[in-house]
Write a protein that holds these residues in place. Structure first.
Motif, PDB file in Angstrom:
ATOM      1  N   ALA A   8       3.187  50.232 -77.759  1.00 32.20           N
ATOM      2  CA  ALA A   8       2.736  49.359 -78.894  1.00 32.20           C
ATOM      3  C   ALA A   8       3.798  49.198 -79.992  1.00 32.20           C
ATOM      4  CB  ALA A   8       1.628  49.696 -79.528  1.00 32.20           C
TER       5      ALA A   8
ATOM      6  N   LEU B  52       0.701  42.062 -82.212  1.00 28.00           N
ATOM      7  CA  LEU B  52       1.155  43.265 -81.682  1.00 28.00           C
ATOM      8  C   LEU B  52       1.495  42.899 -80.336  1.00 28.00           C
ATOM      9  CD1 LEU B  52      -1.318  45.635 -83.351  1.00 28.00           C
ATOM     10  CD2 LEU B  52       0.673  44.902 -84.275  1.00 28.00           C
TER      11      LEU B  52
ATOM     12  N   CYS C  34       2.250  45.081 -76.672  1.00 26.83           N
ATOM     13  CA  CYS C  34       2.064  46.203 -75.651  1.00 26.83           C
ATOM     14  C   CYS C  34       2.847  45.819 -74.459  1.00 26.83           C
ATOM     15  CB  CYS C  34       0.741  46.392 -75.426  1.00 26.83           C
ATOM     16  SG  CYS C  34       0.259  47.736 -74.267  1.00 26.83           S
TER      17      CYS C  34
ATOM     18  N   TRP D 205      -6.607  47.504 -76.418  1.00 25.91           N
ATOM     19  CA  TRP D 205      -5.781  48.003 -77.701  1.00 25.91           C
ATOM     20  C   TRP D 205      -7.084  48.839 -78.526  1.00 25.91           C
ATOM     21  CZ3 TRP D 205      -1.313  47.345 -79.708  1.00 25.91           C
ATOM     22  CH2 TRP D 205      -0.568  46.236 -79.349  1.00 25.91           C
TER      23      TRP D 205
ATOM     24  N   TYR E 212      -2.777  51.481 -81.055  1.00 29.56           N
ATOM     25  CA  TYR E 212      -2.420  51.743 -79.573  1.00 29.56           C
ATOM     26  C   TYR E 212      -2.812  50.907 -78.629  1.00 29.56           C
ATOM     27  CZ  TYR E 212      -2.253  56.106 -82.571  1.00 29.56           C
ATOM     28  OH  TYR E 212      -2.080  57.342 -83.263  1.00 29.56           O
ATOM     29  N   CYS E 213      -1.946  51.001 -77.723  1.00 29.14           N
ATOM     30  CA  CYS E 213      -2.441  50.196 -76.348  1.00 29.14           C
ATOM     31  C   CYS E 213      -2.542  51.189 -75.205  1.00 29.14           C
ATOM     32  CB  CYS E 213      -1.583  48.998 -75.979  1.00 29.14           C
ATOM     33  SG  CYS E 213       0.128  49.410 -75.510  1.00 29.14           S
TER      34      CYS E 213
END
Length: 115
Positions: free
Chosen positions: A5, A19, A21, A35, A93-94
């Motif tokens: 990410a 964002l 990823c 996500w 985060y992914c």
């Protein structure tokens, strides 16, 4: 295949961020890419995901403000975040799901929304 990410930053309330990823291989190797976010003192939560077939879903707290998209050619999933609120502040985060296996967690990207 690992996912990373990026794209976080500091933004004022009401602002937007996108964002990314990025997958180290084919993003379509995953049945689902999600996500997640983790705010200080809270558990990590799933906020949005896109299925291989293109279906999407969102946590109620971000529905109508966030969108998720995928660029297969770039092996990247995006999270467009609009109308950001201070409560959206978290590390994002992914993660990908393949069958019953999740990809390793990356470092995440910090999103800070100031009031």
């Amino acid at each position: 295949v690992q996912l990373q990410a990026s794209g976080g930053g500091l933004v004022q309330a009401g602002g937007s961020l996108r964002l990314s990823c990025a997958a180290s291989g084919s993003i379509l190797s995953f049945d689902l890419v999600g996500w997640y976010r983790q705010a200080p003192g809270k558990q990590r939560e799933l906020i949005a995901y896109v299925r291989k077939g293109g279906g999407t879903d969102f946590h109620g707290s971000v529905k109508g403000r966030f969108t998720i998209s995928r660029d297969n050619a770039k092996n990247t999933v995006y999270l467009q975040m609009n109308s950001l609120k201070p409560e959206d502040t978290a590390v994002y985060y992914c993660n990908g799901l393949r069958g019953s296996l999740y990809s390793p967690w990356g470092q995440g990207t910090q999103v800070t929304v100031s009031s």
